[in-house]
Each structure stands twice: as structure tokens, then as C-alpha cells.
Design an enzyme around this catalytic site. Structure first.
Site, PDB file in Angstrom:
ATOM      1  N   ASP A   6     -13.231  -1.289   6.817  1.00 15.68           N
ATOM      2  CA  ASP A   6     -14.592  -2.473   6.727  1.00 15.68           C
ATOM      3  C   ASP A   6     -14.799  -2.170   5.117  1.00 15.68           C
ATOM      4  OD1 ASP A   6     -16.013  -4.703   8.106  1.00 15.68           O
ATOM      5  OD2 ASP A   6     -17.151  -2.839   7.192  1.00 15.68           O
ATOM      6  N   HIS A  22     -13.674 -12.717  12.823  1.00 14.41           N
ATOM      7  CA  HIS A  22     -14.747 -12.793  13.386  1.00 14.41           C
ATOM      8  C   HIS A  22     -15.612 -13.129  11.903  1.00 14.41           C
ATOM      9  CE1 HIS A  22     -14.492  -8.873  11.060  1.00 14.41           C
ATOM     10  NE2 HIS A  22     -15.583  -8.693  11.508  1.00 14.41           N
ATOM     11  N   ASP A  23     -15.347 -13.055  11.027  1.00 10.09           N
ATOM     12  CA  ASP A  23     -16.036 -13.631  10.291  1.00 10.09           C
ATOM     13  C   ASP A  23     -15.542 -14.732   9.558  1.00 10.09           C
ATOM     14  OD1 ASP A  23     -17.092 -11.010  10.120  1.00 10.09           O
ATOM     15  OD2 ASP A  23     -15.461 -10.142   9.056  1.00 10.09           O
ATOM     16  N   ASP A  82     -11.687   0.532  14.083  1.00 14.21           N
ATOM     17  CA  ASP A  82     -12.621  -0.274  12.850  1.00 14.21           C
ATOM     18  C   ASP A  82     -13.010   0.958  12.524  1.00 14.21           C
ATOM     19  OD1 ASP A  82     -13.349  -1.819  10.984  1.00 14.21           O
ATOM     20  OD2 ASP A  82     -13.516  -3.612  12.557  1.00 14.21           O
ATOM     21  N   GLU A 139      -9.543  -3.905   4.205  1.00 10.70           N
ATOM     22  CA  GLU A 139     -10.509  -5.232   4.525  1.00 10.70           C
ATOM     23  C   GLU A 139     -10.787  -5.682   2.712  1.00 10.70           C
ATOM     24  OE1 GLU A 139     -13.555  -8.184   5.644  1.00 10.70           O
ATOM     25  OE2 GLU A 139     -14.346  -6.252   5.628  1.00 10.70           O
TER      26      GLU A 139
HETATM   27  C1  GLC Z   1     -17.426  -6.768   7.041  1.00  9.41           C
HETATM   28  C2  GLC Z   1     -17.358  -6.980   8.075  1.00  9.41           C
HETATM   29  C3  GLC Z   1     -18.100  -7.752   8.821  1.00  9.41           C
HETATM   30  C4  GLC Z   1     -19.455  -7.317   8.672  1.00  9.41           C
HETATM   31  C5  GLC Z   1     -19.578  -6.612   6.955  1.00  9.41           C
HETATM   32  C6  GLC Z   1     -19.877  -5.659   6.474  1.00  9.41           C
HETATM   33  O1  GLC Z   1     -16.986  -7.708   6.530  1.00  9.41           O
HETATM   34  O2  GLC Z   1     -16.025  -7.873   9.184  1.00  9.41           O
HETATM   35  O3  GLC Z   1     -17.822  -8.502   9.968  1.00  9.41           O
HETATM   36  O4  GLC Z   1     -20.193  -8.233   8.690  1.00  9.41           O
HETATM   37  O5  GLC Z   1     -18.234  -6.299   6.678  1.00  9.41           O
HETATM   38  O6  GLC Z   1     -19.560  -4.247   7.740  1.00  9.41           O
END
Ligand code: GLC
Length: 537
Positions: free
Chosen positions: A202, A327-328, A100, A266
Site C-alpha cells: 500500500d 476500491h479507491d 495487503d 501501489e
Molecule cells: C491506499 C489505499 C487506500 C487507503 C490509503 C491509506 O491508497 O488503497 O484505500 O486509504 O492507501 O492507507
């Protein structure tokens, strides 16, 4: 590569959330030796690559998404030696490792930020986003934090505000600064040199913000109960055109290590905006995450329309991908129920494009209610009660039916689900009809039949809440019929000379099909045609 396809096109990605995968030292938090110890599970499952959420040094304000050293390993997760062993063992097994990468922000404890906030004249001052107060002394503009409250934090010592799209402990990096940009690309090089196979990048849509720092406009669609950050339309804070230069720079670095290194982006964006993340002439992400299965109504016509729209929007040569959980977001078995979660698994693993599976979904884990005194997620702490907290989807994997599920010998950082006596890996491995057995069967079928991974997608119908489509590759043809309802459905006009290859109920493989097909409630089937040669490309 099969048939000229890259591994990441035919392969399946599995997301490991390391804190909750397997603890090896009794501290209640999962770690790298824990992942190593559980590779048999992943190999038997049949996945091709692990994407592991952040394992870097971090104060854990956002559970690793606040990185204080981009090239180290947090002692909580182990050592660099543990990392190298995991990577070597994955490669020995023919699997890939995707890390990541968190480029939008660092931790406020990162030495870069410490330097940046030390004085206005520090050479790293502009590695972050500093602004003078508005004339009234308040924040420079109306931008909001994803995790609640304003996005500007006052720094009394230097008399300016810094910008944070997430927590104040996660100051945003300034990707317009060439020095910062090169330092971040160097972090990628460090891991690529060690042999990692790619990165999930991310929060990429946040990377560049409006150079003029204009206010975001109000969102007329915001309602009480929605996340407060949605009060504004993020016109000037996300999806800025210059982001694509930065992504292309990351891609050039990855490509420098060969064509097999993968970048996944993402970005939660509408389909038309998402397509730009493939980059001009595919110089961006190979896989900009497609999250639309998470938000589309679970209904045949809506899903058929989503698949059609997404397939049609792909740029020439752009490869699709699909996500059911991470995980979100609320787990698929909680969103859709246990029966439809099985149908969803069949959809995910028979659609054209790279699937990403979230850990625990292969055993049908559900969201776990977290008692108030065990809440960990800062989002829930900042904005309680709206259901924004992500702890429920991050609970430890139950490996067996013991009191601690075989996850740890200590106090788990989040509680295990109350159903872990039944919903656990060992119990399901012994049950030929379990969710785990279904995932193994789907992955095995997908591996055995390239049509299901790299074949063409042909829509067939979406009547009576049954979604029907075909996959074609050479002379191989498969039809997937998914009953999205909890009532029995008859599907007419199913061609003869076909056999059921797999049912989500796991009890009718090999049955011949003739004319019509009865689908039980919550049943999906894959049928294979015997008439080789008729459906060829
Ligand atoms: C992304 C991650 C999340 C995190 C956010 C800030 O959306 O998946 O878990 O809190 O970025 O880094």
C-alpha cells in the site's frame, strides 16, 4: 509456469474488498468465511489470484488501512483458523492469495505507536516521525495530509508533532529506522511462513520522506474543486530515492520463499517515475501497479499512445500490468457507461500484462450514491462534496435479486445499489449475454490462448476511434478491434482467413471475416487468424 512464464504473468488478479464481498454472520460486514463460501464464483469466473484488502486488527478509521496488529486477523473478518482454511482451499483449487501490506503507516492504536508517543526516550520513539514545532510553535513544515488538513498532529504530552500522510489516526512509520524496518519485514515473514503467495504493498510512494523536511512547493495547476492536498507539489513527501532500498529489502524477504512469491506496489505516478519501482535489475516490485487506464481519455489515439509509451518505458525483463478499477476509484461502468465498460473489459483482458479486476466490475456494478447519513469514508467526511469519498465504489456485491442481495442477513454497512435487482451475480449467471458472461468468456479465451496473456503486443491502428492491435505467440495470431464510440464503424483491410473468436456482444463467435468488418456501437471483437505460421516470432 507456462513457457517459462511465472503464474503472475499469465494469470489474472481479482481484488476482494472483504467488507463488501460476502457477510456470513449477519453483522452487515463481509468476512473470511464469506469469501470461502463464494470461491465457486471466482473459480467459474476464471481468475488466478485473489488480492484481499486488509483483514488485520484495526480500529477501522480508514477501513482496515489503519493496522493495529500486522500479524493478526480482525474478529470482524473471522479467526486465524478461518484464514488458514481460506488459504488452503484457494491452494486446493489452484488459486493464489495475495494480502495487503500497509507499511507506510500503522494505526495510532498500534502498541508501537502507543509506546512511541509515551515518551521522547521510549526505544520506539523513532519508529515514527516526530519533530519539534516551528519557531512560532506551529507545525514543522507545510506538508499536507491526503485526507485534508495539515499532515502534522500535535502531541501535548511530549511536546512534538508527528507526521501522518493520511489520517491523524494513521501515523507514518519511520522506515529509516533499522528496528522498525526489521519489525515490518518480520510481519511479511509471518504471512509468508503461513503460505501466502504475495502482497499488494500500500501507498509505497509515501514510504520515505525528505530527511531535511523541506517545505513542498505550491502547485500552480491547483484549482478550486481539486483535492486540497494538491495545492502543493509533493516533491519532498513522495517518491524519494531511498524508497527503492526499502522495496528491495521487502523483495529479498519474498524471494527467500521462492521465485513464485509476488510483490505488487501501489504508487500513483507518471510512467517514467513508476518504472523505477521495478528496481535496479528488477530487484523491486514484479508489478508496480499501472493505473494509467484510470486517467487516460477514453479515446483510441490516447489509449494507443498510452500503451505505446508504457510498453516502451518498461525496463528490460519488466512485466506490464493494467488496472481498470479498485476500491479507491470510480467504477469503470460509471466512468465509461455500460457499453464501453464491456469494451474496456476486452481491452483489459487482451492487453499484454497482468490484469487486475476489481470485485463487482465483472457484473458491471456502478458507483452507488450514498445518502449523507450513511457516509462512512473519512475522506468524504473531512472534505465533503468534492466527490473524493470512496463509499460509492465499495458497496456490497449483490449475489442475487433479494432485498439484501444475498450479501447479508443484517443491515449492510453500506447500501446496495438501487439496480441490484438486475445487476446481480445470479441474474447474470443465467443470462448468456450479461457482463458476467462476457467476463467468463474473455477469461476462458485468455486461458485457452496464451497469445492473449504472454504474447507479443503489436499495435495496428487507432483511426476513427477504433483501437486495433494484435497479439502474437509462436504461430498464433489474434487481432483485437475495439470500437470506442457509440456509433457503428467499418474497419477496412481486415485480413481474410480469420474468424471472430469473441464479440463483446457475445453473439458472433465463429463468424468468418473477409476484408472489412462492421463493428456495432460499443462493440469489441477478438479475431483469430487461420493462417498459422505467418505471424510467428
Ligand atoms: C491506499 C489505499 C487506500 C487507503 C490509503 C491509506 O491508497 O488503497 O484505500 O486509504 O492507501 O492507507
Amino acid at each position: 509456469m507456462a513457457d517459462g512464464f511465472a503464474w503472475w504473468q499469465s494469470g489474472v488478479i481479482y481484488q476482494v474488498y472483504p467488507r463488501s464481498f460476502q457477510d456470513s454472520n449477519g453483522d452487515g460486514v463481509g468476512d473470511l468465511p464469506g469469501i470461502l463460501a463464494r470461491l465457486d464464483h471466482l473459480q467459474t469466473l476464471g481468475v488466478d489470484a485473489l488480492w484481499v484488502s486488509p483483514i488485520y486488527p484495526s480500529p477501522m478509521a480508514d477501513f482496515g488501512y489503519d493496522v493495529s496488529d500486522y500479524t493478526g486477523i480482525h474478529p470482524l473478518f473471522g479467526t486465524m483458523e478461518n484464514f488458514d482454511r481460506l488459504l488452503a482451499e484457494l491452494h486446493r483449487r489452484g488459486m493464489k492469495l495475495i494480502l495487503d501490506f500497509v507499511p507506510n503507516h500503522s494505526s495510532d492504536r498500534h502498541p508501537w505507536f502507543q509506546a512511541s508517543r509515551s515518551s521522547r526516550d521510549d526505544p520506539k520513539r523513532d519508529w515514527y516521525i516526530w519533530r519539534d514545532p516551528a519557531p512560532d510553535g506551529g507545525p514543522p513544515n507545510n506538508w499536507l495530509s491526503e485526507f485534508g488538513g495539515g499532515a502534522w498532529e500535535w502531541d501535548a504530552a511530549t511536546g512534538q508533532y508527528y507526521y501522518h500522510a493520511y489520517l491523524k489516526e494513521q501515523p507514518d512509520l519511520n522506515w529509516r529506522h533499522p528496528g522498525l524496518r526489521e519489525a515490518m519485514l518480520d510481519a511479511l515473514r509471518v504471512w509468508l511462513d503461513r503460505g501466502v503467495d504475495g502482497f499488494r504493498v500500500d501507498a509505497i510512494h509515501h514510504l520515505i520522506k525528505d530527511a531535511q523536511f523541506r517545505d513542498n512547493p505550491p502547485n500552480p495547476g491547483w484549482r478550486e474543486g481539486m483535492s486540497p492536498v494538491r495545492r502543493l507539489i509533493r516533491l519532498h513527501t513522495v517518491d524519494q530515492p531511498e524508497v527503492h532500498d526499502a522495496i528491495a529489502a521487502m523483495r529479498r524477504v519474498a524471494d527467500g520463499y521462492g521465485p513464485d512469491r509476488l510483490l505488487i506496489g501501489e504508487a500513483y505516478l507518471p510512467i517514467d517515475q513508476l518504472m523505477a519501482y521495478y528496481g535496479a535489475d528488477l530487484t523491486g516490485f514484479q508489478l508496480p501497479f499501472n493505473f494509467h487506464l484510470l486517467s487516460t481519455p477514453w479515446e483510441a489515439k490516447a489509449l494507443a499512445a498510452l500503451i505505446r509509451t508504457y510498453e516502451a518505458a518498461l525496463p528490460p525483463g519488466g512485466w506490464p500490468n493494467w488496472v481498470l478499477g479498485n476500491h479507491d476509484r470510480s467504477r469503470v461502468a460509471s466512468r465509461l457507461g455500460a457499453g464501453q465498460a464491456r469494451v474496456a473489459a476486452m481491452l483489459l483482458l487482451t492487453l499484454r500484462g497482468t490484469p487486475t479486476l476489481y470485485q463487482g466490475d465483472e457484473i458491471g456494478m456502478t458507483d452507488v450514491a450514498i445518502p449523507p447519513d450513511r457516509v462512512q469514508d473519512p475522506w468524504e467526511k473531512n472534505i465533503p462534496g468534492l466527490g473524493l469519498g470512496r463509499d460509492p465504489v465499495r458497496t456490497p456485491i449483490p449475489w442475487d435479486g433479494g432485498p439484501l442481495g444475498g450479501f447479508t442477513t443484517g443491515e449492510p454497512w453500506l447500501p446496495l445499489g438501487p439496480d441490484h435487482g438486475r445487476v446481480n451475480v445470479a441474474a447474470q449467471a443465467a443470462d448468456p449475454f450479461s457482463m458476467l458472461a462476457l467476463h467468463r468468456a474473455l477469461l476462458a479465451l485468455r486461458r485457452a490462448e496464451p497469445a492473449l496473456s504472454i504474447g507479443r503486443y503489436e499495435p495496428v491502428s487507432a483511426e476513427d476511434n477504433v483501437l486495433v492491435y494484435e497479439r502474437h505467440h509462436g504461430s498464433d495470431r489474434f487481432r483485437v478491434l475495439l470500437n470506442l464510440s457509440a456509433v457503428e464503424r467499418m474497419v477496412d483491410a481486415v485480413p481474410d482467413a480469420a474468424h471472430i473468436r469473441l464479440s463483446t456482444h457475445l453473439d458472433r463467435g465463429g463468424e468468418p471475416v473477409s476484408g472489412a468488418l462492421r463493428l456495432r456501437p460499443d462493440e469489441g471483437v477478438v479475431i483469430g487468424f487461420d493462417d498459422k505460421g505467418k505471424g510467428g516470432e
